[in-house]
Design a protein around this motif. Structure first.
Motif, PDB file in Angstrom:
ATOM      1  N   TYR A 116     -12.101 -39.470  -8.494  1.00 56.68           N
ATOM      2  CA  TYR A 116     -11.953 -38.183  -7.797  1.00 56.68           C
ATOM      3  C   TYR A 116     -11.800 -38.375  -6.290  1.00 56.68           C
ATOM      4  CZ  TYR A 116     -13.465 -36.020 -12.163  1.00 56.68           C
ATOM      5  OH  TYR A 116     -13.561 -35.611 -13.470  1.00 56.68           O
ATOM      6  N   ASN A 124     -16.412 -31.982  -7.847  1.00 54.04           N
ATOM      7  CA  ASN A 124     -15.342 -32.303  -8.791  1.00 54.04           C
ATOM      8  C   ASN A 124     -15.881 -32.240 -10.216  1.00 54.04           C
ATOM      9  OD1 ASN A 124     -13.004 -33.188  -7.069  1.00 54.04           O
ATOM     10  ND2 ASN A 124     -14.504 -34.653  -6.317  1.00 54.04           N
ATOM     11  N   GLY A 129     -11.420 -30.805 -10.800  1.00 59.38           N
ATOM     12  CA  GLY A 129     -11.596 -31.876  -9.826  1.00 59.38           C
ATOM     13  C   GLY A 129     -10.269 -32.450  -9.361  1.00 59.38           C
ATOM     14  N   VAL A 284     -19.570 -35.235  -7.693  1.00 63.04           N
ATOM     15  CA  VAL A 284     -19.135 -35.084  -9.082  1.00 63.04           C
ATOM     16  C   VAL A 284     -20.205 -34.359  -9.877  1.00 63.04           C
ATOM     17  CG1 VAL A 284     -18.428 -36.339 -11.155  1.00 63.04           C
ATOM     18  CG2 VAL A 284     -17.806 -37.218  -8.896  1.00 63.04           C
TER      19      VAL A 284
END
Length: 319
Positions: A116, A124, A129, A284
């Motif tokens: 990402y 993300n 993402g 993330v």
């Protein structure tokens, strides 16, 4: 279940093999250097088909973790080895599955949250993402890492394995207190009073506690509706400065000297590593795991850090 782990002799593979073996599953690790452990190990070279393919017959799950460590300098030779070790091993695992008379039910393929974009504005997830997206002025090492991650995933997607469910595990840093682990390295900095912010400290750190990681992998094996990319990360990433502050607090260290970017560059050169592992913002979140009903035991870093520090102290007493 019978679980085969190609490339399972490293840190993450040992975490999984230990947990699955303890739960009573049959564990087979494929390694270039078979070692005598509690579970069975079989030799392979990560590139060519061999006698090891017999282990795939009737296996419940393949968890491919093979790949040269990225904790090195990204010069031309290492770049080639890092990328080829991932792509070639993924292709040969796919070939072995394709040849099996009774192919494995599921193939879990290691990937990375590094796929990402470096960003601060939003997390993300798998659906929204940003893949890659390195800014034009981003360091060359960051672009290389994204190229490795996308090539790795492409190798799985191109494999001819129609009868086996496939999952791409986009894993964040797995935190466990074993010697030589990322958590152990961070804790060493804290112990020596060096556990302050890295750079400006704004970059996000995504992480997952080792017990949640093993539970999530088992969840992916058991839940047949899950395939394709899945983020394996705790739902609460936090900035580097906050991450280190919490870790210092959990260990009982009242201060931590920060490190500027030039200091990090010098340290990375001395340790033969790269600052990309520290400075890239990895924000993330595990949307698909949460949507499927998975419950994290350690969703927030303060509780996870305290438990990991407690185990680290126990390891010190046993040493």
């Amino acid at each position: 279940m019978k679980i085969v782990i190609p490339g399972g002799s490293g840190q993450v593979g040992t975490v999984l093999a230990r947990a699955f073996h303890k739960s009573g599953h049959e564990v087979v690790v494929l390694s270039r250097r078979p070692a005598s452990k509690q579970w069975r190990t079989v030799e392979w070279d990560g590139e060519t088909l061999g006698d090891w393919i017999a282990e795939f017959e009737g296996a419940d799950a393949i968890i491919n973790l093979a790949g040269q460590s990225v904790n090195c300098r990204y010069h031309d030779h290492n770049r080639r080895v890092i990328k080829e070790s991932r792509v070639k091993s993924t292709k040969v695992v796919g070939d072995a599955i394709a040849q099996a008379w009774k192919p494995p039910r599921v193939w879990l393929q290691a990937s990375t949250a590094t796929i990402y974009a470096h960003r601060f504005d939003a997390p993300n997830d798998e659906a929204t993402g940003m893949i890659g997206g390195a800014e034009p002025n981003a360091p060359d090492t960051w672009k290389f890492s994204i190229d490795v991650a996308t090539s790795w995933e492409r190798a799985l997607n191109e494999s001819p394995t129609p009868n086996t469910r496939r999952v791409l595990m986009r894993s964040a840093i797995v935190m466990n207190p074993d010697s030589g682990s990322p958590f152990s390295a961070l804790l060493q900095l804290v112990k020596f009073g060096l556990g302050g912010a890295a750079g400006d400290g704004r970059q996000y750190m995504s992480w997952i506690h080792d017990q949640d990681f093993t539970s999530a992998v088992l969840w992916l094996i058991e839940h047949e509706e899950l395939e394709g990319p899945v983020n394996l990360a705790a739902p609460n990433p936090l900035t580097n400065s906050e991450f280190m502050r919490v870790l210092r607090s959990a260990w009982g260290m009242p201060f931590g000297l920060p490190a500027t970017e030039w200091m990090l560059e010098l340290g990375a050169f001395v340790l033969q590593s790269e600052t990309e592992l520290i400075l890239k913002s990895r924000r993330v979140v595990p949307a698909r795991l949460l949507q499927s009903g998975f419950a994290f035991q350690f969703p927030a870093w303060p509780e996870a850090a305290r438990e990991l520090c407690q185990r680290a102290r126990g390891n010190e007493h046993m040493a």
